[in-house]
Design an enzyme around this catalytic site. Structure first.
Site, short mmCIF file in Angstrom:
data_model
loop_
_atom_site.label_atom_id
_atom_site.label_comp_id
_atom_site.label_asym_id
_atom_site.label_seq_id
_atom_site.Cartn_x
_atom_site.Cartn_y
_atom_site.Cartn_z
N HIS A 1 2.41 54.70 12.85
CA HIS A 1 1.58 55.21 13.95
C HIS A 1 0.11 55.32 13.50
O HIS A 1 -0.54 56.34 13.71
CB HIS A 1 2.07 56.56 14.45
CG HIS A 1 1.61 56.86 15.85
ND1 HIS A 1 2.38 57.51 16.76
CD2 HIS A 1 0.45 56.58 16.50
CE1 HIS A 1 1.72 57.64 17.91
NE2 HIS A 1 0.54 57.07 17.77
N GLU B 1 8.38 61.39 15.59
CA GLU B 1 7.35 61.17 14.56
C GLU B 1 6.86 62.50 14.00
O GLU B 1 6.52 63.40 14.78
CB GLU B 1 6.18 60.39 15.17
CG GLU B 1 6.57 59.01 15.66
CD GLU B 1 5.45 58.29 16.38
OE1 GLU B 1 5.53 57.06 16.54
OE2 GLU B 1 4.48 58.96 16.82
N ARG C 1 4.38 53.61 22.75
CA ARG C 1 5.17 54.80 22.47
C ARG C 1 6.57 54.40 22.04
O ARG C 1 7.14 53.44 22.56
CB ARG C 1 5.26 55.71 23.71
CG ARG C 1 3.97 56.45 24.07
CD ARG C 1 3.67 57.55 23.07
NE ARG C 1 2.47 58.32 23.40
CZ ARG C 1 1.25 58.05 22.97
NH1 ARG C 1 1.05 57.00 22.17
NH2 ARG C 1 0.23 58.80 23.31
#
Length: 316
Positions: free
Chosen positions: A288, A263, A234
């Site tokens: 990601h 994000e 994270r």
């Protein structure tokens, strides 16, 4: 059988087959994207909400008397107000271990890329340095042989354990750090004890009060100047600003992240600026997408269908 609504199917990708979920419900309504404001209207009358990143807050849940089950197409539950769901007798189920192979593969890719200084050598080739070299190869950025090196893992769940198994295949010495915030009751060595000898740190822990900025300015200062850091967990577990400063000054040897605190990073980020400016750094940022192999995304569908069937059986 219940009626279900998917609020953000686009998050799984257009190539994913939703048949398993369709077969578990009477009717499946699909929306590619949704906002929290749209959720009330779209979930009106639904028994099941299927979501990935759409936030379902207390106000929204209070307006959905028919809702009985929320299926999250991910492991993290931070987008759901769990207290409000409990107050309204709404069950919340997530999926776990769907992308173990995908994320561990990505993690090792980042380790290997940093160890071999690929960002630096790719930039050198783009700048014509190999083409104009007096020697047959470039050796300006010393690489790191993984065999025999110390890998410190923060997080010993299924994913961390699989990354460790793969790392051991490269001959790395793997040590798991004690759970942050629980060092006094954990027999494993603390991160602070392991930092001075660590060659690589790989993060596979949740973001919480104990792990926010776990790798901060002070800890980075205690590390080897050759330390490589990989974060596929994270954003915010690393103090990215401090890590970038340490990378620029040579206090650490490389940084690779698949996650950022916000994000998508619509407001930008210092790491992205460094890449855009083509700073000569051993730095990698991926969007990601460690989890996005088709196999992993399809697995999410199957596990979500299993969650629906289990819930139905429990409520017969």
């Amino acid at each position: 059988m219940p009626n279900a609504v998917i609020l953000d199917a686009q998050s799984l990708g257009a190539d994913i087959d939703l048949t398993a979920i369709r077969n578990a419900v009477t009717h499946l309504e699909i929306h590619q994207q949704s906002t929290t404001a749209q959720a009330c209207e779209r979930l009106a009358g639904a028994d099941i909400a299927i979501v990935n990143k759409v936030r379902l807050d207390a106000e929204t849940l209070s307006q959905l008397p028919s809702l009985k089950l929320i299926c999250v197409l991910a492991t993290g539950l931070n987008n759901i107000d769990l207290d409000a769901a409990k107050a309204h007798n709404i069950i919340v189920k997530n999926v776990t271990a769907y992308g173990t192979a995908s994320v561990s593969q990505h993690t090792l890719m980042l380790m290997l890329t940093l160890a071999n200084r690929l960002p630096r050598y790719q930039a050198d080739i783009a700048d014509g340095k190999w083409q104009t070299s007096d020697f047959f190869c470039l050796q300006d950025h010393p690489t790191l042989q993984l065999a025999g090196k110390q890998l410190v893992m923060v997080g010993q769940g299924e994913l961390g354990s699989e990354v460790a198994r793969l790392a051991e295949a490269f001959g790395m010495q793997v040590t798991f750090a004690a759970r942050p915030g629980n060092e006094q009751h954990d027999p494993r060595p603390s991160l602070d004890d392991l930092l001075p000898t660590a060659d690589i740190i790989s993060l596979h822990c949740p973001l919480n009060d104990a792990t926010k900025h776990l790798l901060n300015k002070e800890r980075l200062a205690a590390a080897k100047p050759s330390l490589l850091i990989v974060n596929c967990a994270r954003g915010g577990i690393i103090d990215e600003e401090a890590a970038l400063k340490a990378l620029r000054s040579g206090e650490i040897g490389g940084l690779a992240v698949d996650v950022l605190p916000a994000e998508p990073p619509k407001e930008g980020h210092a790491l992205l600026d460094a890449l855009a400016n083509r700073e000569p750094l051993n730095l990698i940022v991926t969007p990601h997408n460690a989890w996005i192999t088709p196999e992993a995304r399809q697995n999410i569908v199957g596990l979500t269908a299993d969650n629906i069937r289990t819930w139905l059986e429990d409520n017969r």
